[in-house]
Design an enzyme around this catalytic site. Structure first.
Site, PDB file in Angstrom:
ATOM      1  N   HIS A   1       1.258  -1.551   0.414  1.00 62.84           N
ATOM      2  CA  HIS A   1       0.028   0.734  -0.244  1.00 62.84           C
ATOM      3  C   HIS A   1       0.937   1.107   0.242  1.00 62.84           C
ATOM      4  O   HIS A   1       2.143   0.913   1.028  1.00 62.84           O
ATOM      5  CB  HIS A   1      -0.391  -0.237   1.160  1.00 62.84           C
TER       6      HIS A   1
ATOM      7  N   ASP B   1      -8.028  -5.207   0.179  1.00 64.16           N
ATOM      8  CA  ASP B   1      -8.740  -5.909  -0.910  1.00 64.16           C
ATOM      9  C   ASP B   1      -8.373  -7.163  -0.924  1.00 64.16           C
ATOM     10  O   ASP B   1      -8.774  -8.306  -1.646  1.00 64.16           O
ATOM     11  CB  ASP B   1      -8.007  -5.927  -2.112  1.00 64.16           C
TER      12      ASP B   1
HETATM   13  C1  SDX Z   1      -6.255   0.444  -2.668  1.00 66.73           C
HETATM   14  O1  SDX Z   1      -4.564   4.558  -1.998  1.00 66.73           O
HETATM   15  C2  SDX Z   1      -5.062   4.175  -1.073  1.00 66.73           C
HETATM   16  O2  SDX Z   1      -5.916   4.210   0.036  1.00 66.73           O
HETATM   17  C3  SDX Z   1      -5.796   2.358  -2.437  1.00 66.73           C
HETATM   18  C4  SDX Z   1      -6.469   1.962  -1.145  1.00 66.73           C
HETATM   19  C5  SDX Z   1      -8.502   2.586  -0.910  1.00 66.73           C
HETATM   20  O3  SDX Z   1      -9.073   2.194   0.251  1.00 66.73           O
HETATM   21  O4  SDX Z   1      -8.699   3.507  -1.816  1.00 66.73           O
HETATM   22  O5  SDX Z   1      -6.281   1.459  -0.320  1.00 66.73           O
HETATM   23  C6  SDX Z   1      -7.407   0.623  -2.658  1.00 66.73           C
HETATM   24  O6  SDX Z   1      -5.906  -0.051  -3.919  1.00 66.73           O
HETATM   25  C7  SDX Z   1      -4.963  -0.867  -2.259  1.00 66.73           C
HETATM   26  C8  SDX Z   1      -4.604  -1.509  -2.899  1.00 66.73           C
HETATM   27  C9  SDX Z   1      -4.469  -2.494  -3.751  1.00 66.73           C
HETATM   28  N1  SDX Z   1      -3.572  -2.846  -5.035  1.00 66.73           N
HETATM   29  C10 SDX Z   1      -3.401  -4.049  -4.681  1.00 66.73           C
HETATM   30  O7  SDX Z   1      -3.265  -4.904  -3.541  1.00 66.73           O
HETATM   31  C11 SDX Z   1      -2.105  -4.069  -6.328  1.00 66.73           C
HETATM   32  C12 SDX Z   1      -0.981  -4.780  -5.584  1.00 66.73           C
HETATM   33  N2  SDX Z   1      -0.220  -3.686  -5.132  1.00 66.73           N
HETATM   34  C13 SDX Z   1       1.019  -2.961  -5.902  1.00 66.73           C
HETATM   35  O8  SDX Z   1       0.590  -2.758  -6.726  1.00 66.73           O
HETATM   36  C14 SDX Z   1       1.483  -1.852  -5.258  1.00 66.73           C
HETATM   37  O9  SDX Z   1       1.705  -2.323  -3.592  1.00 66.73           O
HETATM   38  C15 SDX Z   1       0.581  -0.387  -4.322  1.00 66.73           C
HETATM   39  C16 SDX Z   1      -0.091  -0.373  -5.705  1.00 66.73           C
HETATM   40  C17 SDX Z   1      -0.463  -0.987  -4.002  1.00 66.73           C
HETATM   41  C18 SDX Z   1       1.369   0.363  -4.119  1.00 66.73           C
HETATM   42  O10 SDX Z   1       2.421   1.037  -5.174  1.00 66.73           O
HETATM   43  P1  SDX Z   1       3.949   1.550  -4.545  1.00 66.73           P
HETATM   44  O11 SDX Z   1       3.379   2.531  -2.831  1.00 66.73           O
HETATM   45  O12 SDX Z   1       3.547   2.817  -5.553  1.00 66.73           O
HETATM   46  O13 SDX Z   1       5.230   1.079  -4.482  1.00 66.73           O
HETATM   47  P2  SDX Z   1       5.655   0.231  -5.759  1.00 66.73           P
HETATM   48  O14 SDX Z   1       4.978   0.226  -6.259  1.00 66.73           O
HETATM   49  O15 SDX Z   1       6.533   1.749  -5.584  1.00 66.73           O
HETATM   50  O16 SDX Z   1       6.450  -0.517  -4.530  1.00 66.73           O
HETATM   51  C19 SDX Z   1       7.908  -0.798  -3.601  1.00 66.73           C
HETATM   52  C20 SDX Z   1       8.718  -1.584  -3.697  1.00 66.73           C
HETATM   53  C21 SDX Z   1       8.687  -2.181  -4.951  1.00 66.73           C
HETATM   54  O17 SDX Z   1       9.931  -3.115  -4.711  1.00 66.73           O
HETATM   55  P3  SDX Z   1      11.581  -2.006  -5.435  1.00 66.73           P
HETATM   56  O18 SDX Z   1      11.738  -1.549  -6.150  1.00 66.73           O
HETATM   57  O19 SDX Z   1      11.677  -1.130  -4.034  1.00 66.73           O
HETATM   58  O20 SDX Z   1      12.485  -2.874  -5.140  1.00 66.73           O
HETATM   59  O21 SDX Z   1       7.403  -2.598  -3.252  1.00 66.73           O
HETATM   60  C22 SDX Z   1       7.684  -3.619  -4.565  1.00 66.73           C
HETATM   61  C23 SDX Z   1       7.594  -2.976  -5.963  1.00 66.73           C
HETATM   62  O22 SDX Z   1       8.048  -3.643  -7.068  1.00 66.73           O
HETATM   63  N3  SDX Z   1       6.316  -4.459  -3.793  1.00 66.73           N
HETATM   64  C24 SDX Z   1       5.686  -5.844  -3.911  1.00 66.73           C
HETATM   65  C25 SDX Z   1       3.888  -5.179  -4.701  1.00 66.73           C
HETATM   66  N4  SDX Z   1       3.741  -3.647  -4.345  1.00 66.73           N
HETATM   67  C26 SDX Z   1       5.097  -3.616  -4.025  1.00 66.73           C
HETATM   68  N5  SDX Z   1       6.121  -6.487  -4.648  1.00 66.73           N
HETATM   69  C27 SDX Z   1       5.235  -7.258  -5.598  1.00 66.73           C
HETATM   70  N6  SDX Z   1       4.172  -7.297  -4.594  1.00 66.73           N
HETATM   71  C28 SDX Z   1       3.121  -6.273  -4.207  1.00 66.73           C
HETATM   72  N7  SDX Z   1       2.177  -6.627  -4.159  1.00 66.73           N
END
Ligand code: SDX
Length: 435
Positions: free
Chosen positions: A310, A370
Site C-alpha cells: 500500500h 483487498d
Molecule cells: C487500494 O491509495 C489508497 O488508499 C488505495 C486503497 C483505497 O482504499 O482507496 O487503499 C485501495 O488500492 C489498495 C491497494 C490494492 N492494490 C494491490 O493490492 C495491488 C498490489 N499492490 C501494488 O501493486 C502496490 O503495492 C501498490 C500499488 C498498492 C502501491 O504501490 P507503490 O506505493 O507505488 O509502491 P511501489 O510499487 O513503488 O513498490 C515499492 C516496492 C517495489 O520494489 P522495489 O522497487 O523497492 O524493489 O515494493 C514492491 C515493488 O516492486 N511491491 C511489491 C508489491 N507491491 C509493491 N512486490 C510484490 N508484490 C506486491 N504486491
C-alpha cells in the site's frame, strides 16, 4: 491557512533563497506551501505518483500509514466498524458529525426514496453485451446520470450538492445490481423500501420473481461492514481523479464516473478481483506458495502478490485486519466448505509465507483491504467481476463528500499540474519529399 513556521530553500547554483510557509495540520505531517516556488525560484517541484505531495487540505479522513490508523471525521475505523452502520457513516462523512436517531431515520428515509432509476436509464442496459464487465456498465451509467439531472443542479448551490450526494448513494446499489441482472439474463428487480440498504442490494441482486426472497441477515451485516471499511480513504487515486475532474466545474456525476474508471485498475480497486484470480491460480497450479512469492520478488517478472502493499500503510492496513475477522466469522457461521474455505486457507498460508520473507518485511508489504474482501464476496455468491463494483458502491460516499468539500473551498482552483519536459525542441518541419 495560517502558519507560524517557515522553511527556506537555497538554490545552490545561484545562492538565491526562498522562504516558504510551513502549515501544521491537526494530525499528520506538516506541509510546505510551494505555491510561490515557481514565481520566486523559476523551478517546478517533481513528484511522480505524488509520493510526498499533499494535493489539498481536507477534514474528512485521516490516515497514519506508519501506525495503521484510519479515522473518518476523527472517529477510529475500529469503533465505526464495531458500532455504526454504512448509512450512519455516510451521514457522518457528509455532515461532519454523528446523527441523532431522528436525523438518522430521516437520512435513511431520504436515501431509501431515491433508490429508483429513471425508467429510460433501465433501457441503457439492453444496449450492453451480456459479457460486458459491470464496471464498464457502471462508468457509463453513472456518467449518464448527468443526462437526467444536469439541468436540475447548480454545483455552486449547497442544497443541490447535497441532493446529488443523496441520489448517488441511493442509486449506486440499483445501478450495480442491474449490471449483474443484465449479465445473467435475469429480470430487473426494483428496490424495496421496506428493506435496509444492504438487504435491498442483496434483494435486487438475487431475488427471483418466482419465489419470496429473504436477504440473509448475516450477509447483509457483513456487506454493511465491508462498505463502512471502503467508504473513504483520503486522497487515493480514484478520489484524486474525482477532485481533478470536479475542479473544472464538471458536474458531479461525470466526476464520480471518472473516479469509478480510476478505481477499476488492478493496482487500485480492481485488486480485490485480482486477488481471487491469483488465489485460484495458486490452488490450481499445484505449485508451492513459495514459487509465487519468489515470482513476486523477481524484478523480471511482472507478477505481484495482489492484495499486498500500500502506498500509505507501511504497517498492517487496519481495514485488512477487520475484513480478515469478518471473513473468518462469516465462513464459520455459513459453514462454508469447498472452494471458499480452500481460498481462505490459501490466503492465510500465503500471508504467513510472505510476512516471514525479508523482501516483504523490508518493503513493509502487508495485506491490504483487498486481500480478504474477495473471499467474503464469493461467500455471498457475488461473482468476481462484481467485486470492484461493490467497492465503487461503498466509495461513492467518499468521492461525493470529497467533491463537496472541494466545491465549498474558497481556494478552489482548476487542477493543472506542470511537467518536466524532456522531449525534442525547436525542430524545423521537413517536407515529406525530403524525409
Ligand atoms: C487500494 O491509495 C489508497 O488508499 C488505495 C486503497 C483505497 O482504499 O482507496 O487503499 C485501495 O488500492 C489498495 C491497494 C490494492 N492494490 C494491490 O493490492 C495491488 C498490489 N499492490 C501494488 O501493486 C502496490 O503495492 C501498490 C500499488 C498498492 C502501491 O504501490 P507503490 O506505493 O507505488 O509502491 P511501489 O510499487 O513503488 O513498490 C515499492 C516496492 C517495489 O520494489 P522495489 O522497487 O523497492 O524493489 O515494493 C514492491 C515493488 O516492486 N511491491 C511489491 C508489491 N507491491 C509493491 N512486490 C510484490 N508484490 C506486491 N504486491
Amino acid at each position: 491557512m495560517s502558519n507560524e513556521e517557515t522553511v527556506t530553500i537555497t538554490d545552490n547554483s545561484t545562492g538565491k533563497q526562498v522562504t516558504l510557509p510551513l502549515y501544521k495540520p491537526t494530525a499528520g505531517p506538516k506541509v510546505i506551501d510551494i505555491g510561490s516556488l515557481y514565481k520566486e525560484l523559476g523551478y517546478f517541484t517533481y513528484d511522480p505518483g505524488f509520493m510526498s505531495t499533499a494535493s489539498c487540505s481536507s477534514a474528512i479522513t485521516f490516515l497514519d500509514g506508519g501506525k495503521g490508523v484510519l479515522q473518518y471525521r476523527g472517529y477510529p475505523i475500529e469503533q465505526l466498524a464495531e458500532q455504526s452502520s454504512y448509512l450512519e457513516v455516510c451521514y457522518l462523512l457528509l455532515n461532519n458529525r454523528l446523527p441523532n436517531s431522528n436525523e438518522l431515520d430521516q437520512f435513511t428515509n431520504t436515501i431509501t426514496r431515491h433508490t429508483m432509476l429513471h425508467e429510460a436509464m433501465i433501457r441503457f442496459y439492453s444496449g450492453f453485451r451480456r459479457d460486458a464487465h459491470p464496471m464498464a456498465i457502471m462508468v457509463g451509467c453513472v456518467g449518464a446520470l448527468s443526462a437526467f439531472y444536469h439541468d436540475h443542479m447548480d454545483i455552486h448551490n449547497e442544497e443541490h450538492r447535497m441532493i446529488t450526494a443523496y441520489r448517488l448513494v441511493a442509486k449506486m446499489p440499483t445501478i450495480a445490481a442491474l449490471s449483474y441482472r443484465h449479465a445473467n439474463g435475469k429480470p430487473f428487480v426494483y428496490p424495496r423500501n421496506s428493506l435496509s440498504y444492504t438487504e435491498n442490494f442483496l434483494h435486487m441482486m438475487f431475488s427471483m420473481p418466482t419465489e419470496e426472497y429473504v436477504p440473509d441477515p448475516l450477509l447483509a451485516k457483513a456487506l454493511d461492514l465491508i462498505m463502512i471499511l471502503h467508504a473513504d480513504h483520503e486522497q487515493n487515486a480514484s478520489t484524486s481523479t474525482v477532485r481533478l475532474a470536479g475542479s473544472s466545474d464538471a458536474n458531479p456525476f461525470a466526476a464520480v464516473a471518472s473516479g469509478i474508471a480510476a478505481l477499476w485498475g488492478p493496482a487500485h480497486g480492481g485488486a480485490n478481483e485480482a486477488v481471487i484470480r491469483m488465489l485460484i491460480d495458486i490452488n490450481q497450479s499445484g505449485k508451492p506458495l513459495q514459487a509465487f512469492v519468489d515470482r513476486a520478488k523477481d524484478k523480471n517478472d511482472p507478477f505481484r502478490l495482489m492484495g499486498f502493499g500500500h502506498r500509505v500503510y507501511k504497517n498492517y492496513d487496519p481495514r485488512a485486519k477487520l475484513v480478515r475477522e469478518v471473513c473468518h466469522k462469516l465462513l464459520k457461521d455459513m459453514e462454508a466448505t469447498g472452494e471458499q474455505q480452500k481460498l481462505l486457507e490459501t490466503a492465510m498460508a500465503l500471508e504467513k509465507v510472505a510476512l516471514e520473507d525479508d523482501y516483504f518485511v523490508e518493503r513493509n508489504l502487508y495485506p491490504n483491504v483487498d486481500f480478504y474482501s474477495g473471499i467474503i464476496f464469493l461467500a455471498m455468491g457475488i461473482p468476481m467481476n462484481m467485486f470492484t463494483v461493490i467497492f465503487a458502491m461503498a466509495r461513492t460516499i467518499g468521492w461525493i463528500t470529497q467533491w463537496i468539500e472541494m466545491m465549498s473551498d474558497s481556494e478552489l482552483k482548476i487542477g493543472r499540474p506542470r511537467q518536466l519536459y524532456n522531449g525534442a525542441i525547436d525542430l524545423d518541419y521537413v517536407p515529406i519529399d525530403k524525409r
